[in-house]
Design a protein around this motif. Structure first.
Motif, PDB file in Angstrom:
ATOM      1  N   GLN A  24      48.394  36.213  33.641  1.00 52.11           N
ATOM      2  CA  GLN A  24      47.407  36.690  34.595  1.00 52.11           C
ATOM      3  C   GLN A  24      48.034  36.860  35.981  1.00 52.11           C
ATOM      4  O   GLN A  24      47.719  37.809  36.704  1.00 52.11           O
ATOM      5  N   LEU A  25      48.942  35.949  36.333  1.00 46.32           N
ATOM      6  CA  LEU A  25      49.666  36.088  37.605  1.00 46.32           C
ATOM      7  C   LEU A  25      50.525  37.343  37.605  1.00 46.32           C
ATOM      8  O   LEU A  25      50.614  38.049  38.615  1.00 46.32           O
ATOM      9  N   ASN A  26      51.152  37.637  36.466  1.00 37.90           N
ATOM     10  CA  ASN A  26      51.939  38.872  36.354  1.00 37.90           C
ATOM     11  C   ASN A  26      51.047  40.098  36.484  1.00 37.90           C
ATOM     12  O   ASN A  26      51.438  41.088  37.112  1.00 37.90           O
ATOM     13  N   ALA A  27      49.855  40.039  35.900  1.00 36.14           N
ATOM     14  CA  ALA A  27      48.924  41.166  36.003  1.00 36.14           C
ATOM     15  C   ALA A  27      48.497  41.375  37.457  1.00 36.14           C
ATOM     16  O   ALA A  27      48.396  42.512  37.924  1.00 36.14           O
ATOM     17  N   ILE A  28      48.270  40.283  38.181  1.00 34.95           N
ATOM     18  CA  ILE A  28      47.902  40.407  39.597  1.00 34.95           C
ATOM     19  C   ILE A  28      49.062  41.009  40.385  1.00 34.95           C
ATOM     20  O   ILE A  28      48.868  41.857  41.254  1.00 34.95           O
ATOM     21  N   ALA A  29      50.277  40.596  40.069  1.00 33.96           N
ATOM     22  CA  ALA A  29      51.452  41.076  40.802  1.00 33.96           C
ATOM     23  C   ALA A  29      51.661  42.580  40.634  1.00 33.96           C
ATOM     24  O   ALA A  29      52.130  43.247  41.558  1.00 33.96           O
ATOM     25  N   ILE A  30      51.306  43.124  39.478  1.00 30.77           N
ATOM     26  CA  ILE A  30      51.491  44.564  39.257  1.00 30.77           C
ATOM     27  C   ILE A  30      50.179  45.338  39.395  1.00 30.77           C
ATOM     28  O   ILE A  30      50.079  46.479  38.964  1.00 30.77           O
ATOM     29  N   HIS A  31      49.162  44.700  39.991  1.00 31.37           N
ATOM     30  CA  HIS A  31      47.858  45.327  40.264  1.00 31.37           C
ATOM     31  C   HIS A  31      47.177  45.815  38.987  1.00 31.37           C
ATOM     32  O   HIS A  31      46.586  46.893  38.951  1.00 31.37           O
ATOM     33  N   GLU A  32      47.277  45.028  37.941  1.00 33.94           N
ATOM     34  CA  GLU A  32      46.663  45.387  36.657  1.00 33.94           C
ATOM     35  C   GLU A  32      45.427  44.502  36.435  1.00 33.94           C
ATOM     36  O   GLU A  32      45.515  43.288  36.557  1.00 33.94           O
ATOM     37  N   PRO A  33      44.272  45.072  36.124  1.00 33.23           N
ATOM     38  CA  PRO A  33      43.094  44.241  35.872  1.00 33.23           C
ATOM     39  C   PRO A  33      43.224  43.480  34.553  1.00 33.23           C
ATOM     40  O   PRO A  33      43.946  43.884  33.649  1.00 33.23           O
ATOM     41  N   PHE A  34      42.513  42.344  34.464  1.00 32.87           N
ATOM     42  CA  PHE A  34      42.512  41.531  33.251  1.00 32.87           C
ATOM     43  C   PHE A  34      41.127  40.926  33.060  1.00 32.87           C
ATOM     44  O   PHE A  34      40.299  40.955  33.972  1.00 32.87           O
ATOM     45  N   ASP A  35      40.870  40.411  31.860  1.00 32.30           N
ATOM     46  CA  ASP A  35      39.550  39.875  31.522  1.00 32.30           C
ATOM     47  C   ASP A  35      39.382  38.447  32.021  1.00 32.30           C
ATOM     48  O   ASP A  35      40.316  37.647  31.976  1.00 32.30           O
ATOM     49  N   CYS A  36      38.166  38.136  32.463  1.00 31.29           N
ATOM     50  CA  CYS A  36      37.813  36.760  32.825  1.00 31.29           C
ATOM     51  C   CYS A  36      37.722  35.954  31.530  1.00 31.29           C
ATOM     52  O   CYS A  36      37.115  36.411  30.556  1.00 31.29           O
ATOM     53  N   PRO A  37      38.312  34.757  31.466  1.00 31.24           N
ATOM     54  CA  PRO A  37      38.250  33.983  30.226  1.00 31.24           C
ATOM     55  C   PRO A  37      36.855  33.459  29.900  1.00 31.24           C
ATOM     56  O   PRO A  37      36.609  33.037  28.782  1.00 31.24           O
ATOM     57  N   TYR A  38      35.912  33.534  30.834  1.00 31.48           N
ATOM     58  CA  TYR A  38      34.578  32.998  30.602  1.00 31.48           C
ATOM     59  C   TYR A  38      33.532  34.076  30.358  1.00 31.48           C
ATOM     60  O   TYR A  38      32.800  34.025  29.385  1.00 31.48           O
ATOM     61  N   CYS A  39      33.482  35.090  31.251  1.00 33.54           N
ATOM     62  CA  CYS A  39      32.430  36.109  31.110  1.00 33.54           C
ATOM     63  C   CYS A  39      32.947  37.424  30.536  1.00 33.54           C
ATOM     64  O   CYS A  39      32.164  38.346  30.339  1.00 33.54           O
ATOM     65  N   GLN A  40      34.250  37.542  30.276  1.00 33.73           N
ATOM     66  CA  GLN A  40      34.899  38.732  29.722  1.00 33.73           C
ATOM     67  C   GLN A  40      34.763  39.962  30.617  1.00 33.73           C
ATOM     68  O   GLN A  40      34.967  41.082  30.168  1.00 33.73           O
ATOM     69  N   GLN A  41      34.424  39.754  31.885  1.00 36.33           N
ATOM     70  CA  GLN A  41      34.365  40.844  32.848  1.00 36.33           C
ATOM     71  C   GLN A  41      35.793  41.192  33.278  1.00 36.33           C
ATOM     72  O   GLN A  41      36.653  40.325  33.349  1.00 36.33           O
ATOM     73  N   ILE A  42      36.049  42.456  33.576  1.00 39.71           N
ATOM     74  CA  ILE A  42      37.383  42.871  34.008  1.00 39.71           C
ATOM     75  C   ILE A  42      37.535  42.532  35.491  1.00 39.71           C
ATOM     76  O   ILE A  42      36.716  42.930  36.315  1.00 39.71           O
ATOM     77  N   LEU A  43      38.604  41.769  35.819  1.00 31.85           N
ATOM     78  CA  LEU A  43      38.822  41.282  37.176  1.00 31.85           C
ATOM     79  C   LEU A  43      40.097  41.859  37.769  1.00 31.85           C
ATOM     80  O   LEU A  43      41.038  42.179  37.057  1.00 31.85           O
ATOM     81  N   GLN A  44      40.111  41.936  39.109  1.00 37.29           N
ATOM     82  CA  GLN A  44      41.292  42.399  39.821  1.00 37.29           C
ATOM     83  C   GLN A  44      41.250  41.817  41.235  1.00 37.29           C
ATOM     84  O   GLN A  44      40.182  41.645  41.813  1.00 37.29           O
ATOM     85  N   LEU A  45      42.419  41.512  41.786  1.00 37.78           N
ATOM     86  CA  LEU A  45      42.511  41.025  43.161  1.00 37.78           C
ATOM     87  C   LEU A  45      42.506  42.228  44.089  1.00 37.78           C
ATOM     88  O   LEU A  45      43.384  43.088  44.014  1.00 37.78           O
TER      89      LEU A  45
END
Length: 141
Positions: A24-45
């Motif tokens: 997930q840290l790698n996804a944030i570093a490359i500006h790639e969205p990922f799923d929340c482990p609880y609500c399965q919503q797509i998240l991005q910083l």
């Protein structure tokens, strides 16, 4: 085996804070969205201030090894200086204690700087038709 990194994510959609995994840290570093482990919503910083703070963590990566090398070098120099008679035993003890104290203070400050909570915003996923048009356009080039 999991390495404690100290970076947490806070999902703005379900209002839950969770420990971020390395992928997930790698996804944030490359500006790639990922799923929340609880609500399965797509998240991005999306906050630029937090993104700069996250990118600055690279500067703290080598603090621990460099502090180990510096501490060992100063302790060896103090021991050699005492052996040559340039420093008394009490002086060597004082230098050693000050260096070990500085070592632990710097590591504590680095650990403090590495602990942060990122506010992750929910992102609307692209519709399948839009993704298909993008893929066709790229394949046509």
């Amino acid at each position: 085996m999991s390495v404690f990194i100290g970076i947490k994510g806070h999902c703005a959609y379900c209002d839950i804070t969770f420990e971020l995994k390395p992928w997930q840290l790698n996804a944030i570093a490359i500006h790639e969205p990922f799923d929340c482990p609880y609500c399965q919503q797509i998240l991005q910083l999306s906050c630029p201030r937090q993104l700069r703070q996250f990118k600055s963590l690279d500067h703290w990566g080598m603090v621990r090894p460099s502090m180990m090398v510096m501490t060992c070098a100063v302790l060896i120099v103090a021991m050699v200086a005492e052996w040559l008679g340039l420093l008394s035993v009490i002086g060597q003890l004082n230098v050693s204690l000050v260096v070990v104290l500085v070592h632990f203070l710097v590591l504590r400050y680095a650990r403090y700087r590495q602990r942060l909570t990122l506010n992750l915003q929910a992102v609307n996923p692209l519709p399948i038709e839009h993704i298909a048009r993008i893929a066709c356009a790229r394949l046509g080039q």
